[in-house]
Structure formats: C-alpha cells, structure tokens
Write an enzyme that holds these catalytic residues in place. Structure first.
Site, PDB file in Angstrom:
ATOM      1  N   LYS A  79      -6.816   0.411 -13.764  1.00 44.62           N
ATOM      2  CA  LYS A  79      -6.227   1.198 -12.684  1.00 44.62           C
ATOM      3  C   LYS A  79      -5.676   2.526 -13.193  1.00 44.62           C
ATOM      4  O   LYS A  79      -5.073   2.602 -14.271  1.00 44.62           O
ATOM      5  CB  LYS A  79      -5.116   0.371 -12.023  1.00 44.62           C
ATOM      6  CG  LYS A  79      -4.465   1.003 -10.812  1.00 44.62           C
ATOM      7  CD  LYS A  79      -3.442   0.042 -10.218  1.00 44.62           C
ATOM      8  CE  LYS A  79      -2.717   0.598  -9.027  1.00 44.62           C
ATOM      9  NZ  LYS A  79      -1.744  -0.360  -8.464  1.00 44.62           N
ATOM     10  N   SER A 148      -2.216  -1.070  -3.790  1.00 47.01           N
ATOM     11  CA  SER A 148      -2.605   0.207  -4.337  1.00 47.01           C
ATOM     12  C   SER A 148      -3.765   0.115  -5.324  1.00 47.01           C
ATOM     13  O   SER A 148      -4.340   1.116  -5.719  1.00 47.01           O
ATOM     14  CB  SER A 148      -1.388   0.823  -5.043  1.00 47.01           C
ATOM     15  OG  SER A 148      -0.931  -0.022  -6.093  1.00 47.01           O
ATOM     16  N   SER A 172       0.213  -5.273  -4.354  1.00 48.13           N
ATOM     17  CA  SER A 172      -0.920  -4.413  -4.668  1.00 48.13           C
ATOM     18  C   SER A 172      -2.027  -5.045  -5.483  1.00 48.13           C
ATOM     19  O   SER A 172      -3.009  -4.383  -5.812  1.00 48.13           O
ATOM     20  CB  SER A 172      -0.423  -3.150  -5.389  1.00 48.13           C
ATOM     21  OG  SER A 172       0.390  -2.396  -4.539  1.00 48.13           O
TER      22      SER A 172
END
Length: 438
Positions: A79, A148, A172
C-alpha cells in the site's frame, strides 16, 4: 524451467515449493506478474507505482538463488502509505507526488528478509482516510473497491497478485476485502510493524494482509512476523465455536447482511459446528464511540503539518474532518476515550469469548454490498471500528453475494493474541462458503 502458472493454478506455498526446487524461475514469475498488471491496470487502476522490469527480475533472481526466506521470490504489493526506498511513496496525496523516502519501512524490511519482491505500490485513499481512489472493483463492476486499501484488495481480487499489504485504522482491510470478495486479515495490534508506515492514528493503525484464501493469509502473516501465528495457550482440539452477533449498538443489520449471516450460520450448523447467538456486552457501545475520538485526536496531530501549511492541497473531505476534530475533540475527551478503550480491552481479556461459550465471533465484514461509484463513498467502517480499537484479530471470509450480485464478506473475530484460532475458524467458514479452489 517452467513459465509462471496462471494465478488460478497457483498458491503462494505451492509456488514457493517450485521456486525452491528450481522448477520455476523467479525472474519469469516477476515478468509474468508485471505482464498481467500491464494488461489490466488501465481498466483497474490498482497501482500507484511499479518496480522496473529489470529491477524486479534481478531482485527475484537473487531471492531464489540465495534461498532467501519463506517467500523465496514471490511478488508482493504494498500500500502506498508504506515507505519504500526503491519506489515513490505519495501517501495517496498529490502533495507528495514523486516523494522518495530515503529508507524502507520496517514492514518492507520484513518482506525482503522473507524473500519477497515488492513489485509495486498499490493505491491508497488520501493519507488512508476516505477520499476515494480511481481504483475499480473487479468483482463488482460499477461499485467501489472500498478504502483505504483499495489497490491491494482490487489487485488480489483481479488475480494480478497473490499477496498484498494494506493497513487498517477503522476498517480499511476488512471492508475492501468484503467488497472485493477476497480474504482480508487484520492481525492482533502490534503483531506486524508500523514503523515507516504513514501514521494516521498511532493507537489504532494496524498492518493487514490480502490473499485469495485463509491458508494463504496464515502463510503470509507467519512469513512476515518471523514467528508462528499461534496463541499463548495450546491450540484446542475441538472444532471452533462461533458466536453469531445479530444486534449492534450502532444500528440494525442491512437485509443483505442479515441474510448472509443466517446463511453462514445455517451452513455451519449443518456441518455440525456450534453456533450460538451472542449479544455484545454493555461496554461495546462506548468503546465504539471511543474509537472515533481516539482516531480524530491523533489524526489532527499526525497531519498537523499538512493541515497548517498545505491545507489547500488536501481534499475538502479530509481537511474538513481534521478541522472539525481539532475543534470538537479536546485533550480531556481523548483521555476519557483512551480510558474507555483500556477498560474494554481489559474486559475482553478478562471475560473473553469463552464466557459466552464461543471461540470467535461472526459479524459482517461491511454494512452491505459495496456502494456504487456514483455515491463517491468507500463505505462505512461501522462493523470494523470496535475490533480495531480492541486490537483483536479479524479475518474477512468471502463466498457470499448480495441481491445485486456483489460480494459480501463475513468477519471472523478472535480474542487479542489468538490469531491462530481466528484463522483456524475462518478456514472452517471458508470451506463452507467457497468451493475448493485448488
């Protein structure tokens, strides 16, 4: 040597066995991965940056040649809020476009030590908050992949990667896993390092994993942690007992999720497993509210420079959230919320799940099917926030779909530190929800 197999034909442990035996070339695997990404990225939008092909081949070949770690040359997506020296890290924000950290996050070091190749950075919402990315959901066209950790969930769901890293402060990891129809694993708080991960809330931020199966999640977690994902007490010999939660202090279940939970419970009972209806304890409601207070107070301080010096570069969604939190959450509020959190964690540890005659809880991974892209929302973390605050392990298990055909993930939650039992129970549920994949 063989060429890299199609993603439907491989599992990370199986691929590692072939790499170790020399029947699969790691450089070819890296080539194959980048070729799949190139073929689908324009439509998917799951990556913020990719490792150059020559560098990927070189790193993969070195890991294979040196028999480095349990990942042994496997590609990994990370990420874009995790610092990487070899790739830019923008934290999902135009404010940091082209930013190149001078050192890797501790987690990236763990991936390298385990022999993994960070093949690319997956998209993140802005500073891991709620402003949507351009990423699409490959298993629910026209719907959000969630946030996210949008890119990591979508890349695994699309078969571009077998292993990807996300983070969770509210929901997330579990929420995008639910929306995209993959396994999401949020280990117990602190079991994977967050040093070098862009902080939003230091009391809550937790590294999580995306894979296709629960077994793959356990393999990946153990490879990164450098220790067995086991509880302190001996593993039980009896089948895991499930606590079905049907009533929540933050609102009623959606019809789709209520149906999904009952379907899962029916399959478990038919297979001979214990499923008991469980009411959340009285401390659940104030602890749920405490999560928002802790997150808001800490986010204001984590993003102080961005808010005070570069407010115009923030999305209105994040800017307004930070300004509102700074006005409404005082130090005394934060201290009280932390006391509430500590009391809730102690109550979970003292009473545990065993007091209710269960080993894990079964709850929704998300409120419903993924919202439509036209809603400009990454969805709500209402079914994840409490467990994040408690630092408990959670696994999102795919296999069911809602009335519009979009995935619905169910969340298995265990006691803090009982990650092995949580994964074991998730595997039991997975076997009943999904047909054999290999």
């Amino acid at each position: 040597m063989d060429t890299a197999p199609h993603p439907a034909d491989r599992s990370p442990p199986g691929t590692v066995a072939r790499l170790a035996a020399g029947t699969l070339d790691a450089a070819t695997l890296a080539d194959d991965t980048l070729a799949r990404i190139d073929a689908h990225e324009a439509a998917l939008g799951a990556f913020a940056a990719l490792l150059p092909r020559d560098a990927a081949r070189r790193e993969a070949a070195t890991a294979q040649r040196e028999h480095r770690g349990p990942l042994h040359g496997l590609p990994v997506g990370v990420k874009d809020i995790v610092d990487t020296a070899a790739l830019p890290t923008a934290y999902g924000s135009p404010l940091y476009t082209g930013h190149r950290p001078r050192s890797d996050a501790a987690l990236v070091g763990a991936i390298h030590r385990a022999g993994g190749v960070v093949i690319g950075k997956t998209t993140s919402t802005e500073f891991a908050y709620l402003h949507p990315t351009a990423t699409r959901n490959p298993n629910a066209p026209g719907r959000t992949p969630g946030g996210s950790s949008a890119g990591s969930a979508a890349a695994v769901a699309a078969g571009l990667l077998e292993l990807a890293i996300g983070t969770q402060t509210g929901g997330s990891v579990i929420r995008p896993a639910s929306y995209c129809g993959v396994v999401g694993c949020k280990p117990s708080f602190g079991w994977l390092p967050t040093a070098g991960v862009r902080c939003f809330s230091w009391s809550l931020d937790t590294v999580g994993l995306f894979t296709r199966t629960v077994a793959d999640a356990a393999f990946f977690a153990q490879a990164l942690a450098g220790r067995r994902f086991a509880a302190t007490r001996p593993a039980p010999t009896a089948a895991p007992r499930f606590g079905l939660v049907t009533d929540y202090p933050w609102g009623p279940l959606s019809p789709a999720m209520a149906t999904a939970l009952q379907e899962a419970a029916a399959r478990l009972r038919t297979a001979g497993h214990t499923v008991r209806e469980v009411r959340l304890p009285a401390w659940a409601a104030p602890a749920f509210e405490a999560q928002a207070t802790v997150q808001g107070w800490e986010a204001v301080r984590s993003l102080h420079t961005e808010l005070t010096q570069h407010a115009d570069a923030l999305s209105p969604l994040l800017r307004d959230y930070l300004r509102e939190a700074s006005r409404t959450i005082g130090d005394a509020d934060y201290d009280a919320a932390q006391r509430t959190a500590a009391a809730a964690r102690a109550a979970l540890a003292d009473d545990g799940l065993a007091a209710h005659g269960v080993d894990v809880l079964l709850t929704p991974g998300a409120p419903d099917e993924a919202p439509l892209l036209s809603e400009h929302s990454t969805g709500a973390a209402s079914y994840n926030r409490l467990w994040t605050l408690l630092g408990a392990p959670c696994v999102s298990v795919p296999g069911l779909r809602g009335p519009h055909g979009a995935p619905l993930g169910l969340q298995v939650t265990g006691a803090r530190g009982a990650d092995a039992e949580c994964l074991r129970a998730a595997a039991v549920l997975e076997a009943l929800l999904l047909p054999p994949q290999r």
